[in-house]
Every structure is written in structure tokens, then in C-alpha cells.
Design an enzyme around this catalytic site. Structure first.
Site, PDB file in Angstrom:
ATOM      1  N   LYS A  47      -4.294  -8.888   9.807  1.00 20.36           N
ATOM      2  CA  LYS A  47      -4.497  -8.938  11.266  1.00 20.36           C
ATOM      3  C   LYS A  47      -5.585  -9.966  11.545  1.00 20.36           C
ATOM      4  O   LYS A  47      -6.690  -9.861  11.001  1.00 20.36           O
ATOM      5  CB  LYS A  47      -4.926  -7.565  11.787  1.00 20.36           C
ATOM      6  CG  LYS A  47      -3.815  -6.526  11.751  1.00 20.36           C
ATOM      7  CD  LYS A  47      -4.329  -5.204  12.305  1.00 20.36           C
ATOM      8  CE  LYS A  47      -3.296  -4.117  12.135  1.00 20.36           C
ATOM      9  NZ  LYS A  47      -2.588  -3.778  13.352  1.00 20.36           N
TER      10      LYS A  47
ATOM     11  N   HIS B 183      -2.222  -4.252   5.159  1.00 27.10           N
ATOM     12  CA  HIS B 183      -1.799  -5.119   6.274  1.00 27.10           C
ATOM     13  C   HIS B 183      -2.907  -5.337   7.296  1.00 27.10           C
ATOM     14  O   HIS B 183      -2.851  -6.273   8.082  1.00 27.10           O
ATOM     15  CB  HIS B 183      -0.501  -4.609   6.920  1.00 27.10           C
ATOM     16  CG  HIS B 183      -0.667  -3.484   7.888  1.00 27.10           C
ATOM     17  ND1 HIS B 183      -0.765  -2.174   7.514  1.00 27.10           N
ATOM     18  CD2 HIS B 183      -0.765  -3.476   9.237  1.00 27.10           C
ATOM     19  CE1 HIS B 183      -0.904  -1.413   8.583  1.00 27.10           C
ATOM     20  NE2 HIS B 183      -0.904  -2.174   9.645  1.00 27.10           N
TER      21      HIS B 183
ATOM     22  N   HIS C 283      -7.606   0.608   5.206  1.00 31.69           N
ATOM     23  CA  HIS C 283      -7.802  -0.195   6.424  1.00 31.69           C
ATOM     24  C   HIS C 283      -9.256  -0.148   6.917  1.00 31.69           C
ATOM     25  O   HIS C 283      -9.854  -1.174   7.223  1.00 31.69           O
ATOM     26  CB  HIS C 283      -6.904   0.311   7.560  1.00 31.69           C
ATOM     27  CG  HIS C 283      -5.442   0.357   7.215  1.00 31.69           C
ATOM     28  ND1 HIS C 283      -4.879  -0.460   6.280  1.00 31.69           N
ATOM     29  CD2 HIS C 283      -4.423   1.122   7.697  1.00 31.69           C
ATOM     30  CE1 HIS C 283      -3.576  -0.206   6.193  1.00 31.69           C
ATOM     31  NE2 HIS C 283      -3.280   0.761   7.044  1.00 31.69           N
TER      32      HIS C 283
ATOM     33  N   LYS D   1       0.861  -1.180   0.000  1.00 29.45           N
ATOM     34  CA  LYS D   1       0.000   0.000   0.000  1.00 29.45           C
ATOM     35  C   LYS D   1       0.908   1.244   0.000  1.00 29.45           C
ATOM     36  O   LYS D   1       2.013   1.141   0.497  1.00 29.45           O
ATOM     37  CB  LYS D   1      -0.886  -0.109   1.218  1.00 29.45           C
ATOM     38  CG  LYS D   1      -1.117   1.181   1.984  1.00 29.45           C
ATOM     39  CD  LYS D   1      -1.931   1.003   3.192  1.00 29.45           C
ATOM     40  CE  LYS D   1      -2.320   2.304   3.813  1.00 29.45           C
ATOM     41  NZ  LYS D   1      -1.279   3.063   4.453  1.00 29.45           N
TER      42      LYS D   1
HETATM   43  C1  BG6 Z   1      -0.319   2.460   8.102  1.00 22.94           C
HETATM   44  C2  BG6 Z   1      -0.416   3.946   8.086  1.00 22.94           C
HETATM   45  O1  BG6 Z   1      -0.825   1.903   6.913  1.00 22.94           O
HETATM   46  O2  BG6 Z   1      -1.073   1.945   9.201  1.00 22.94           O
HETATM   47  C3  BG6 Z   1       0.012   4.557   9.404  1.00 22.94           C
HETATM   48  O3  BG6 Z   1       0.376   4.456   7.035  1.00 22.94           O
HETATM   49  C4  BG6 Z   1      -0.745   3.913  10.545  1.00 22.94           C
HETATM   50  O4  BG6 Z   1      -0.160   5.958   9.413  1.00 22.94           O
HETATM   51  C5  BG6 Z   1      -0.626   2.407  10.459  1.00 22.94           C
HETATM   52  O5  BG6 Z   1      -0.179   4.392  11.772  1.00 22.94           O
HETATM   53  C6  BG6 Z   1      -1.458   1.715  11.520  1.00 22.94           C
HETATM   54  O6  BG6 Z   1      -1.159   0.349  11.511  1.00 22.94           O
HETATM   55  P1  BG6 Z   1      -1.204  -0.506  12.854  1.00 22.94           P
HETATM   56  O7  BG6 Z   1      -0.975  -1.901  12.403  1.00 22.94           O
HETATM   57  O8  BG6 Z   1      -0.122   0.037  13.738  1.00 22.94           O
HETATM   58  O9  BG6 Z   1      -2.559  -0.274  13.444  1.00 22.94           O
END
Ligand code: BG6
Length: 466
Positions: A172, A168, A230, A138
Site C-alpha cells: 500500500k 500486502h 500488517h 501471508k
Molecule cells: C487480510 C486479513 O490480511 O487483511 C483480513 O486476513 C483483513 O482479515 C485484510 O480484513 C485487510 O486488508 P485491507 O487491505 O482491506 O485493509
């Protein structure tokens, strides 16, 4: 091709940040679990040799998750390295040589999106793409037009079944488990619709700022950074209809259908905020209008959801780090003539802990007909050996299972929804770090009965665990 295991992993951007923080730890975990036995070729332009690359892998593991001596030794022996410019066809010839007899490599592009097109074309011209699949990090484009262009470039070299777009959040476990929980529990299905649900809200709060990524973030903003990808993934897991089968395409079809039912976001249905101090961050323009907070309201015009507003908010420098979903149900008819009846709710927290909460009214300890809202809580402990998101995604990519990757039509639909607000400008209201975004004067996107405050349930969860 689909579901044929890859016989090598080639990752571009091998000396970069993502490799350092996420990829080496995931590779070591895969080796440790016995799911990775094939050559791993790192590619970058850093004037390095294999020893330096192996040393980088060790350093990465020391800083991120720890070194498992035996697993690292195996990983170290699997590593190969090609140093070269992505513009230079000789780099791709060198990759081909390193691959030796491997016939089905997976190419993982852990590089800035501006380089995706170049690398994909080079893979095509050099013959490296034959029998291969490609995995992309991404962000996938910056709006609908750029995502379409990127898809066209990819399809010039790879079949859609060989393209795996990473988000990602899909890796999860609690996010994917939403689908299991929804369709393995018949009682949920009985109220999971417009007849019973009054509103749905999703919060992704982070109590930190841009963490040195000001240059990237200022070109991106909250909608592009986390909402379009996300949070929409979480929303579609929550709103989808039951898939007819549990295979990847049946699941992905249902998720796309949710997006198709959502009209483009109107400019009046977004609040954009920026935390005070953001403009002084390194890499950020002193006059930046980029949002570090966004709250939006969407409609899902499907048979299941029409008329139920979906609220989504995400932001940096908020009071807590937490991602959760709350469905509020309609109030019952007023038999008790009391105004204290709060709507029942179903709360699903994805992080930092995994919690299911069912909110219901119980009668207070008094003789009057008064009540209070209480939650029944089910908490799932994370286990130490739980698979991390990157390990799961790389494992599935190597196995050719696309379920946890975004399909072409999905990413384009997701961009279609947010496209109207991306470049529309509009006010960006300041907010104090550590608060829930812009104050009331600016914040007109509020669910009926208000936003759920995750800090309250964070405290409850902590007390419960103690
Ligand atoms: C990333 C973003 O894709 O996801 C970040 O670019 C964000 O800004 C992060 O903090 C959050 O991921 P996680 O897994 O820490 O919740």
C-alpha cells in the site's frame, strides 16, 4: 540473481479466490502499464484447460475492477495453464515444459500455507527452482516454531535473496510513504523520540465481520491475522531509525532492529475480545475462544523509544473501517494553570483516506486563558490510476526488488514478540458489534488520554472534502 527481472510468472492456486479477486486485476493493470510481457503460467488442480482458465480471468476482471479490452487481449495471450496435483512430479515436469526457454521464473504460491512445503520441495526436486525466485502469500507460519520450520524448508531450495514474503500492507503506497514522509521532513525528526512523545497508538478498525472466512479466521484470530504482520509493518515504519541508504537491506535492517528492541508480549498487556454473534458464523466453533478484537501494549527498548508505550488495537465489527497512527506528545509545562491543555499530536491516517493531522492547542474565543485542540490537516487525494498493492508487489517481485517484502529475520522476530500470548488462553470478552471492543471492565489497555476516536476525524475529513 537479486534485481534480475524474472522471465516468467508461475502462480499456484490459479483457480482460487485470491487469484480471482486480486491477482488477475493486478496482472491486467501491469500489462496496461507496460510492465508485464512474459509468459504467465497458472497452476491448479481443477480439471480445467487453458480456455477455461482464460474465461476465469475474464470473469475475475468483470467482477473486480473492470476489463480493459486491449490489456486483457495481451494478458490472455500471455496466459498458460497447467492442471495437476502438487503431489505429482508430472505437474512440475509440465510446468518446466510450459516454461520453454525461460530461465528465471518467479513462482508465486497463492495457496494455503499448509501446501508451501510440498510445492517448494517439488520445485527443488524437479529442477524448476534453478535460477528462480519464490513469492509466498501471508500467513507465514502460525507461530515462531512453524515460521522457523518454513524458513528451513525454503532455504533447502532457495537462497534468502530469492524468497519474497508478501504482506500486502507493504504494497500500500501510504504505508511505504510513511518512510518517505518521516525522513524527508526534518521538523518531524525533532519530536519523533522519547524526549517529546508520550505514547504511540495504532488502530486498524474494520466495520465488517469475517465475511464468510469463518473457518480460516477461527484458526487465526486478530493477532495472527493482522497484528503480527500488517500492524507491525506499520509500527516498524513509524519507529525505525533512518536507514543509512535507501536500498532494500538498509531499510529492512532498520525495521528488524525495532522488533529486536521489543520484549515478548506479556499476557497482562493484551485485551482479547469477540463480537457477539461471531460463534454463529459459518465455520466458527460454537465455543470459540478466538479473538476478533485485540488491544496490546508494547515497549520498544531502543535509544529512541525507551519508556514510550506503544498501543495497538485491531478488530472486526468496530464502528468504522480505518487504519491510523497517532503520536501524542508530552504536555508543555503548565504556564496557564488551566486543565484544558490537551497534548499535541501527530496523526497519520493510512486508510480509507490519506491524512496527516497536526493537533495543537489554540486559544478559545473568550477573554479567559482557555483553549481548544484543533488539527491542521493535510489530505492526499488518491488518483484513479494509483497502483494497487498487489500490482506493486508483483511488479517488485518480478523485478527482484525485496524492499516491500518481509525478510526471514523480520518474520521470526515478529512471531517472537506475540508468541507468548498465542496459545496462552486467557479471557476473551464479548463486545457488541459496532462498538470499540470490550467495555471498560475488561478493557484495561488504554493509552494515557484514551484511544483516539477515528470516527470523529472521519467526519471531519468528509466535511473537509465536501
Ligand atoms: C487480510 C486479513 O490480511 O487483511 C483480513 O486476513 C483483513 O482479515 C485484510 O480484513 C485487510 O486488508 P485491507 O487491505 O482491506 O485493509
Amino acid at each position: 540473481m537479486a534485481h534480475t527481472p524474472s522471465d516468467a510468472l508461475v502462480f499456484f492456486g490459479a483457480t482460487g479466490d485470491l487469484a480471482y479477486k486480486k491477482i488477475f486485476p493486478a496482472l491486467q493493470a501491469m500489462v496496461k502499464r507496460g510492465s508485464l510481457h512474459v509468459p504467465i503460467v497458472g497452476v491448479a488442480k481443477s480439471d480445467w484447460n487453458l480456455e477455461q482458465f482464460q474465461a476465469r480471468a475474464l470473469d475475475s476482471l468483470e467482477k473486480h475492477g473492470g476489463v480493459d479490452r486491449a490489456a486483457f487481449q495481451t494478458l490472455r495471450n500471455l496466459l498458460r495453464y497447467v492442471d495437476g496435483d502438487y503431489n505429482d512430479p508430472a505437474t512440475f515436469e509440465a510446468i518446466r515444459r510450459e516454461l520453454g526457454t525461460c530461465e528465471r521464473p518467479a513462482y508465486y504460491l497463492a495457496i494455503p500455507p499448509s501446501l508451501f512445503g510440498l510445492v517448494v520441495r517439488q520445485l527443488g526436486h524437479s529442477g524448476c527452482a534453478q535460477g528462480a525466485r519464490v513469492v509466498l502469500e501471508k500467513p507465514f507460519g502460525t507461530d515462531l516454531a512453524s515460521a522457523r520450520r518454513l524458513n528451513e524448508i525454503l532455504h533447502g531450495t532457495f537462497d534468502e535473496s530469492a524468497i519474497l514474503r508478501i504482506d500486502h500492507y507493504l504494497g500500500k503506497r501510504p504505508v511505504h510513504n510513511m518512510i518517505y514522509s518521516r525522513f524527508a521532513n526534518s521538523f518531524l525528526e525533532s519530536f519523533w523520540n522519547r524526549t517529546h512523545v508520550e505514547s504511540v497508538q495504532l488502530t486498524m478498525a474494520e466495520d465488517f465481520g469475517v465475511q464468510g472466512r469463518g473457518g480460516f479466521y477461527d484458526q487465526t484470530g486478530a493477532i495472527r491475522d493482522v497484528v503480527q504482520n500488517h500492524l507491525f509493518q506499520i509500527m516498524t515504519n513509524l519507529a525505525m531509525d533512518p536507514p543509512v541508504r535507501a536500498d532494500s537491506e538498509s531499510i529492512r535492517d532498520e525495521k528488524v532492529k525495532v522488533l529486536r528492541a521489543i520484549p515478548p508480549l506479556e499476557i497482562g498487556n493484551i485485551v482479547r475480545g469477540q463480537f457477539r454473534g461471531y460463534r454463529s458464523e459459518k465455520g466458527v466453533s460454537p465455543t470459540s475462544q478466538t479473538e476478533t478484537f485485540a488491544a496490546i501494549k508494547l515497549e520498544v527498548n531502543s535509544w529512541r523509544w525507551q519508556g514510550v508505550p506503544f498501543y495497538i488495537r485491531a478488530g472486526k465489527c468496530l464502528p468504522v473501517t480505518c487504519t491510523e497512527v497517532v503520536l501524542r506528545l508530552k504536555r508543555p509545562p503548565s504556564v496557564f494553570l488551566s486543565s484544558d491543555i490537551r497534548p499535541n499530536h501527530f496523526r497519520f491516517r493510512i486508510s480509507p483516506d490519506v491524512t496527516f493531522g497536526l493537533g495543537m492547542m489554540v486559544k478559545a474565543h473568550c477573554d479567559e486563558l482557555r483553549g481548544e485542540s484543533q488539527e491542521m490537516l493535510l489530505m492526499r487525494e488518491e488518483r484513479a490510476d494509483d497502483m494497487g498493492a498487489y500490482e506493486r508487489l508483483l511488479r517488485d517481485a518480478m523485478a527482484g526488488d525485496p524492499t516491500l517484502f518481509a525478510r526471514e529475520d523480520y518474520v521470526e522476530e515478529a512471531w517472537r514478540i506475540v508468541d507468548p500470548v498465542l496459545n496462552a488462553g486467557g479471557p476473551v470478552c464479548d463486545y457488541e458489534p459496532g462498538t470499540w471492543g470490550p467495555d471498560d471492565a475488561c478493557a484495561h489497555i488504554v493509552p494515557p488520554d484514551g484511544w483516539h476516536d477515528p470516527t470523529i476525524t472521519t467526519a471531519q475529513a468528509a466535511a473537509h472534502a465536501a
